[in-house]
Scaffold this motif. Structure first.
Motif, PDB file in Angstrom:
ATOM      1  N   GLU A 158       0.793  -1.044   0.285  1.00  0.00           N
ATOM      2  CA  GLU A 158       0.306  -0.208   0.016  1.00  0.00           C
ATOM      3  C   GLU A 158       0.870   1.277   0.131  1.00  0.00           C
ATOM      4  O   GLU A 158       0.551   2.330  -0.697  1.00  0.00           O
ATOM      5  CB  GLU A 158      -0.944  -0.259   1.580  1.00  0.00           C
ATOM      6  CG  GLU A 158      -2.193  -0.903   1.082  1.00  0.00           C
ATOM      7  CD  GLU A 158      -1.520  -2.490   1.547  1.00  0.00           C
ATOM      8  OE1 GLU A 158      -0.367  -2.714   1.988  1.00  0.00           O
ATOM      9  OE2 GLU A 158      -2.828  -3.227   2.103  1.00  0.00           O
ATOM     10  N   LEU A 207       1.522   2.666  -3.690  1.00  0.00           N
ATOM     11  CA  LEU A 207       0.733   3.227  -4.318  1.00  0.00           C
ATOM     12  C   LEU A 207       0.358   4.560  -3.574  1.00  0.00           C
ATOM     13  O   LEU A 207       0.190   5.510  -4.138  1.00  0.00           O
ATOM     14  CB  LEU A 207      -1.002   2.202  -3.603  1.00  0.00           C
ATOM     15  CG  LEU A 207      -1.816   3.628  -4.457  1.00  0.00           C
ATOM     16  CD1 LEU A 207      -1.633   3.649  -6.039  1.00  0.00           C
ATOM     17  CD2 LEU A 207      -3.402   2.106  -4.140  1.00  0.00           C
ATOM     18  N   THR A 253       0.137   7.719  -5.472  1.00  0.00           N
ATOM     19  CA  THR A 253      -0.414   9.030  -5.325  1.00  0.00           C
ATOM     20  C   THR A 253       0.055  10.100  -4.864  1.00  0.00           C
ATOM     21  O   THR A 253      -0.087  11.409  -5.293  1.00  0.00           O
ATOM     22  CB  THR A 253      -1.911   8.781  -5.142  1.00  0.00           C
ATOM     23  OG1 THR A 253      -1.643   7.616  -5.725  1.00  0.00           O
ATOM     24  CG2 THR A 253      -2.199   9.319  -4.471  1.00  0.00           C
ATOM     25  N   GLN A 259      -0.562  -3.222 -10.069  1.00  0.00           N
ATOM     26  CA  GLN A 259      -1.406  -3.341  -9.189  1.00  0.00           C
ATOM     27  C   GLN A 259      -1.396  -1.546  -9.159  1.00  0.00           C
ATOM     28  O   GLN A 259      -3.278  -1.255  -9.139  1.00  0.00           O
ATOM     29  CB  GLN A 259      -1.007  -3.604  -8.175  1.00  0.00           C
ATOM     30  CG  GLN A 259      -2.454  -4.335  -6.538  1.00  0.00           C
ATOM     31  CD  GLN A 259      -4.053  -4.397  -6.942  1.00  0.00           C
ATOM     32  OE1 GLN A 259      -3.683  -5.518  -7.334  1.00  0.00           O
ATOM     33  NE2 GLN A 259      -4.503  -4.207  -6.835  1.00  0.00           N
ATOM     34  N   CYS A 260      -0.610  -0.858  -9.021  1.00  0.00           N
ATOM     35  CA  CYS A 260      -1.055   0.337  -8.646  1.00  0.00           C
ATOM     36  C   CYS A 260      -1.890   0.598 -10.450  1.00  0.00           C
ATOM     37  O   CYS A 260      -2.174   2.052 -10.305  1.00  0.00           O
ATOM     38  CB  CYS A 260       0.182   0.760  -8.605  1.00  0.00           C
ATOM     39  SG  CYS A 260       1.175   0.992  -6.873  1.00  0.00           S
ATOM     40  N   TYR A 262      -3.254  -0.401 -12.428  1.00  0.00           N
ATOM     41  CA  TYR A 262      -4.911  -0.599 -12.578  1.00  0.00           C
ATOM     42  C   TYR A 262      -5.686   0.051 -11.315  1.00  0.00           C
ATOM     43  O   TYR A 262      -6.515   0.996 -11.854  1.00  0.00           O
ATOM     44  CB  TYR A 262      -5.590  -2.515 -11.702  1.00  0.00           C
ATOM     45  CG  TYR A 262      -5.390  -3.235 -12.639  1.00  0.00           C
ATOM     46  CD1 TYR A 262      -6.586  -3.162 -14.218  1.00  0.00           C
ATOM     47  CD2 TYR A 262      -4.187  -3.809 -12.760  1.00  0.00           C
ATOM     48  CE1 TYR A 262      -6.334  -3.964 -14.535  1.00  0.00           C
ATOM     49  CE2 TYR A 262      -4.767  -5.444 -14.047  1.00  0.00           C
ATOM     50  CZ  TYR A 262      -5.250  -4.611 -14.622  1.00  0.00           C
ATOM     51  OH  TYR A 262      -5.459  -5.625 -15.973  1.00  0.00           O
ATOM     52  N   GLU A 263      -4.987   0.332 -10.126  1.00  0.00           N
ATOM     53  CA  GLU A 263      -5.799   1.003  -9.382  1.00  0.00           C
ATOM     54  C   GLU A 263      -5.312   3.187  -9.495  1.00  0.00           C
ATOM     55  O   GLU A 263      -6.876   3.683  -9.115  1.00  0.00           O
ATOM     56  CB  GLU A 263      -4.447   1.204  -7.603  1.00  0.00           C
ATOM     57  CG  GLU A 263      -4.818   0.145  -7.455  1.00  0.00           C
ATOM     58  CD  GLU A 263      -6.160  -0.148  -6.559  1.00  0.00           C
ATOM     59  OE1 GLU A 263      -6.480   0.806  -6.447  1.00  0.00           O
ATOM     60  OE2 GLU A 263      -6.656  -1.527  -6.266  1.00  0.00           O
ATOM     61  N   LEU A 264      -4.895   3.122 -10.524  1.00  0.00           N
ATOM     62  CA  LEU A 264      -4.876   5.073 -10.831  1.00  0.00           C
ATOM     63  C   LEU A 264      -5.191   4.901 -12.456  1.00  0.00           C
ATOM     64  O   LEU A 264      -5.672   6.078 -13.019  1.00  0.00           O
ATOM     65  CB  LEU A 264      -3.471   5.115 -11.193  1.00  0.00           C
ATOM     66  CG  LEU A 264      -2.580   5.321  -9.543  1.00  0.00           C
ATOM     67  CD1 LEU A 264      -1.188   5.297  -9.500  1.00  0.00           C
ATOM     68  CD2 LEU A 264      -3.379   6.550  -8.343  1.00  0.00           C
ATOM     69  N   ARG A 265      -5.553   4.275 -13.110  1.00  0.00           N
ATOM     70  CA  ARG A 265      -5.845   3.858 -14.655  1.00  0.00           C
ATOM     71  C   ARG A 265      -7.513   5.317 -14.866  1.00  0.00           C
ATOM     72  O   ARG A 265      -6.987   5.763 -15.510  1.00  0.00           O
ATOM     73  CB  ARG A 265      -6.599   2.599 -15.316  1.00  0.00           C
ATOM     74  CG  ARG A 265      -7.702   1.794 -14.541  1.00  0.00           C
ATOM     75  CD  ARG A 265      -7.467   0.558 -15.068  1.00  0.00           C
ATOM     76  NE  ARG A 265      -8.348  -0.201 -15.081  1.00  0.00           N
ATOM     77  CZ  ARG A 265      -8.997  -1.191 -15.551  1.00  0.00           C
ATOM     78  NH1 ARG A 265      -8.157  -1.389 -16.818  1.00  0.00           N
ATOM     79  NH2 ARG A 265     -10.057  -1.881 -15.118  1.00  0.00           N
ATOM     80  N   ASP A 266      -8.366   5.157 -13.925  1.00  0.00           N
ATOM     81  CA  ASP A 266      -9.356   6.653 -13.805  1.00  0.00           C
ATOM     82  C   ASP A 266      -8.373   7.794 -13.892  1.00  0.00           C
ATOM     83  O   ASP A 266      -9.486   9.151 -14.896  1.00  0.00           O
ATOM     84  CB  ASP A 266     -10.467   6.467 -12.737  1.00  0.00           C
ATOM     85  CG  ASP A 266     -11.169   4.603 -12.813  1.00  0.00           C
ATOM     86  OD1 ASP A 266     -10.943   3.964 -13.630  1.00  0.00           O
ATOM     87  OD2 ASP A 266     -11.961   4.888 -11.855  1.00  0.00           O
TER      88      ASP A 266
END
Length: 809
Positions: free
Chosen positions: A129, A132, A136, A168-169, A171-175
């Motif tokens: 975590e 990420l 961020t 994983q990061c 995927y979490e940030l792609r928006d």
């Protein structure tokens, strides 16, 4: 510099580059030849000549350097100022040339690509975590440089989960990045396996919407186009397993709104110093997180174990994610394997014997006193539990660093049937010794490959490993020769891999397309097979594999790989020739290498290779090969605007062909080869404005193609009709040109040659434009539009739609 002059200089540079590389296909060739014609006239417009233009008694030369291109553009501008008609022609030519420039596809364009190249994320992801959170925070920094992408480098030893964390990061940030995600495994475990930036750039450009035919051959122009394509996009670019900074820098997007995630075992120096990269070291998981991940992978179906035993297993993995996952996968699929046994095995130094001194199955010999790292301990535990058949299979897969392991590759490496190979691949994937990356396509973690290779050396020996490599190489040669034969069934080819192949009764464009896709899918594996065969001294297979990849490279490029593999092919052919091998292969490899050099704009290297081919084929008396080499030199001369020399080459090649006697090598190919040369000669004569001779020669080529055994060669008949149409147009007879182009359109349509049909229809539309027939012109443009749509050629589509808009159609 005035804007109009800048436009003309840019157009000259684009066309000169396209002329050498063949980019833009027939449209690119015609635009180059129109520039030749315009420059030829500049002397007569003002009585003087300059660089790139006609000089006393000499035609223009292709302006290859920037100063030559600037001088040529100035000559065009000077002549245009003196003649309104010439100015109109130059303006039309500049507009035509603009369509040849590799075009970036803006993120806002209709139908713009939004690539989503991320591999699947692991469902067992645990911890990280803080990674990420750190990324961020960087993205949200108020004082973040406004003109650069955010670059983060996840660094750490092998097996530390860098790839999983990066994916994983992403995927979490792609928006936050609406224009897509690019992903590439750079295979940087070693310099020998690392991908060239050019290979990755070509893949990225296509996913960003650039047609394959418009991807430049050389890395510098690929990099420029990539920057154009990414300049206004907000992307995530994941560059996994980088070997060094030099591999990464060309792949950085030119967008301040993008995020780049790099994973590497090495601390980035240049990325930090010059591009502001933030290194984020990854260390082992905590014991608590290791326990959580172990239980998650082993599954709830597993019988419960005391917390202290599970903790001992977790500690035995050292918190290395790869070791945790490998151990957990073994527990998940092997009911007989108890937690206590795994804890005991992981806690002991592995000497090949268990606690009571019994010999363990599949034990790895260890004669050192050095401690075994946690990843290796976990791999050893999983390996010990394999059946003898699966253990041997595991070792066989690691005889070379294949980019991916297919069923074909695995079956041949292990010497088993494909059905058995499928089952064993699945078994290895279930215990995390392999990873399935696509359907029936697997890969090792590089630490896993090192483990399996070490075992193969110790237990099987180099001799058996070399035998496995040869089996794989033979199988891939068989596969590639079959696909190549389907892609280009009529071409002249060399080597026993093609013996006994029979031409199909009818041409199937759909099958040709499928075969080319099959070759492309295996492109990286084929290159790896060539390197493996070269390493083991299988010279007979090296050059034949290069020969079998001719259709792939001719149709799709990938010039960096083309040149690399064919340099190996040349040397392999030379060594074989010195050892009583086939001496004809030397010239064949040099000719193919020359075409690779042409594709990246290296005419001097191409010419040297062709000179070597002519000499090699002359030394061994191979008339068919020598004719092919001289013909290729003529094609190079055509690209260079040296049309008289090109004609001489084609006529010399024709004379060489005529020395082939019945029953000799190449005898059956002579009629078609002569027809092709007649076509080339006619084209060279037309460019010299010897129209009568050109038309006579082209009509002669037409007859020769019709008379070929097996019903003729309708596709090349259509090509000759195209050349006849062009020649009549250049001679000022649009009506006769239209008659020939009617035939070309009819023949291309019958052959199902979609892109060639589009080209013929576009050229015929020019006849209608000259004849002031807008309805007929629009009809031809719509035919071309449909073909470009069907074949996903956005550049051609944009070009014809622009003309249709001008017509109001």
């Amino acid at each position: 510099m005035e804007p109009l002059l800048s436009m003309v200089i840019s157009a000259v540079g684009t066309v000169a580059s396209s002329a050498m590389s063949g980019a833009g296909g027939e449209m690119g060739r015609r635009t180059s030849e129109r520039l030749y014609g315009l420059l030829s006239r500049t002397r007569s417009e003002d009585g003087e000549a300059g660089a790139g233009c006609a000089t006393d008694g000499h035609p223009p030369t292709l302006p290859g350097t920037e100063p030559e291109q600037t001088a040529a553009a100035r000559r065009l501008m000077e002549a245009a100022r003196r003649s309104p008609e010439f100015a109109r022609e130059v303006a039309e030519w500049v507009r035509e040339a603009s369509w040849l420039a590799p075009r970036a596809v803006p993120a806002v364009a209709q139908g713009a690509s939004r690539p989503q190249m991320l591999p699947p994320a692991t469902a067992a992801f645990t911890d990280r975590e803080h990674v990420l959170a750190a990324i961020t925070a960087l993205l949200d920094e108020e004082d973040r440089p406004p003109s650069a992408s955010t670059v983060v480098a996840l660094i750490g030893p092998g097996g530390m989960g860098k790839t999983a964390a990066a994916v994983q990061c992403a995927y979490e940030l792609r928006d936050r990045f609406p224009d897509g995600v690019l992903f590439a495994d750079l295979k940087g475990a070693s310099a020998g396996t690392a991908l060239a930036p050019s290979d990755v750039l070509a893949r990225f450009l296509e996913r960003l919407g650039v047609p394959p035919t418009m991807v430049p051959g050389d890395e510098a122009r690929q990099r420029d186009l990539y920057r154009d394509c990414t300049a206004d996009r907000r992307l995530i670019v994941v560059l996994d397993n980088a070997h060094d900074d030099a591999q990464v820098v060309p792949l950085l997007p030119a967008s301040p709104g993008s995020l780049v995630l790099v994973t590497s075992r090495h601390r980035p120096g240049r990325l930090v110093a010059e591009y502001g990269a933030r290194p984020l070291p990854l260390g082992p998981l905590s014991t608590a997180d290791s326990v959580r991940l172990l239980r998650r992978i082993a599954g709830n179906e597993r019988s419960a174990a005391p917390d202290e035993v599970v903790r001992a297993v977790a500690e035995g993995t050292g918190g290395i994610p790869l070791a945790v996952c490998t151990t957990g996968a073994g527990l998940a699929v092997r009911e007989h394997l108890g937690w206590e046994r795994v804890a005991r095995q992981l806690s002991e130094r592995i000497h090949g014997r268990g606690r009571e001194g019994e010999v363990m199955p599949n034990a790895r010999p260890d004669t050192s006193n050095a401690p075994v790292d946690p990843v290796r301990r976990a791999q050893d535990v999983s390996y010990r539990e394999l059946t003898p058949e699966c253990a041997a299979f595991y070792r066989a897969l690691a005889v070379w660093a294949w980019p991916t392991v297919t069923v074909l590759c695995a079956a041949q490496a292990a010497g088993v049937g494909e059905g058995e190979a499928r089952e064993l691949l699945e078994q290895l994937a279930r215990v995390h010794l392999l990873e399935e990356v696509e359907e029936e396509r697997y890969r090792f973690h590089d630490l896993g490959r090192a483990h399996a290779r070490e075992l193969a050396i110790a237990e099987d020996g180099h001799g058996r490993m070399a035998t496995a490599v040869r089996r794989v190489a033979v199988a891939y040669l068989r596969f590639a020769a079959d696909a190549d034969f389907r892609v280009l069934p009529l071409r002249w080819r060399l080597g026993p891999a093609y013996t006994g192949r029979v031409l199909p009764e009818s041409s199937d464009p759909a099958d040709r397309k499928r075969a080319l896709a099959e070759l492309r899918r295996e492109r990286e594996n084929l290159a790896a097979v060539i390197r493996a065969a070269d390493h083991h001294g299988f010279d007979d297979l090296v050059w034949q594999l290069c020969e079998a990849m001719w259709g792939l490279h001719l149709m799709l490029g990938f010039h960096a790989q083309w040149i690399e593999t064919h340099l190996l092919g040349v040397e392999a052919a030379r060594r074989r020739a010195a050892e009583f091998g086939d001496p004809r292969a030397v010239g064949r490899m040099l000719v193919q290498l020359a075409f690779g050099y042409m594709g990246v704009g290296r005419p001097d290297d191409a010419e040297a290779a062709l000179a070597g081919a002519v000499a090699a084929d002359g030394d061994c008396g191979h008339h068919r090969g020598r004719a092919s080499a001289v013909e290729a030199l003529g094609l190079l001369r055509l690209k260079q605007w040296r049309y008289a020399e090109a004609q001489d080459c084609f006529e010399e090649a024709r004379e060489v062909l005529r020395r082939i006697r019945e029953g000799e090598d190449g005898w059956r190919d002579v009629p078609r080869a002569e027809a092709l040369l007649e076509h080339h000669i006619g084209r060279a004569q037309a460019r010299q404005r010897h129209f009568s001779a050109a038309l006579a020669g082209l009509n002669g080529a037409l007859v020769k193609f019709r008379e070929l055994s097996g019903g003729g060669d309708s596709y090349n008949e259509a090509r000759v009709y195209m050349s006849l149409g062009e020649t009549h147009l250049d001679a000022g007879d649009a009506d006769l040109a239209r008659v020939c182009l009617d035939k070309a359109v009819e023949a291309m349509n019958a052959a199902g040659a979609g892109l060639q049909l589009a080209d013929a229809a576009e050229l015929r539309s020019r006849c209608h434009r000259l004849g002031d027939r807008p309805a007929e012109e629009a009809a031809d443009l719509r035919t071309a539009e449909k073909c470009y749509e069907d074949h996903e050629d956005p550049a051609g589509l944009e070009r014809v739609r622009a003309r249709l808009a001008e017509l109001g159609a």
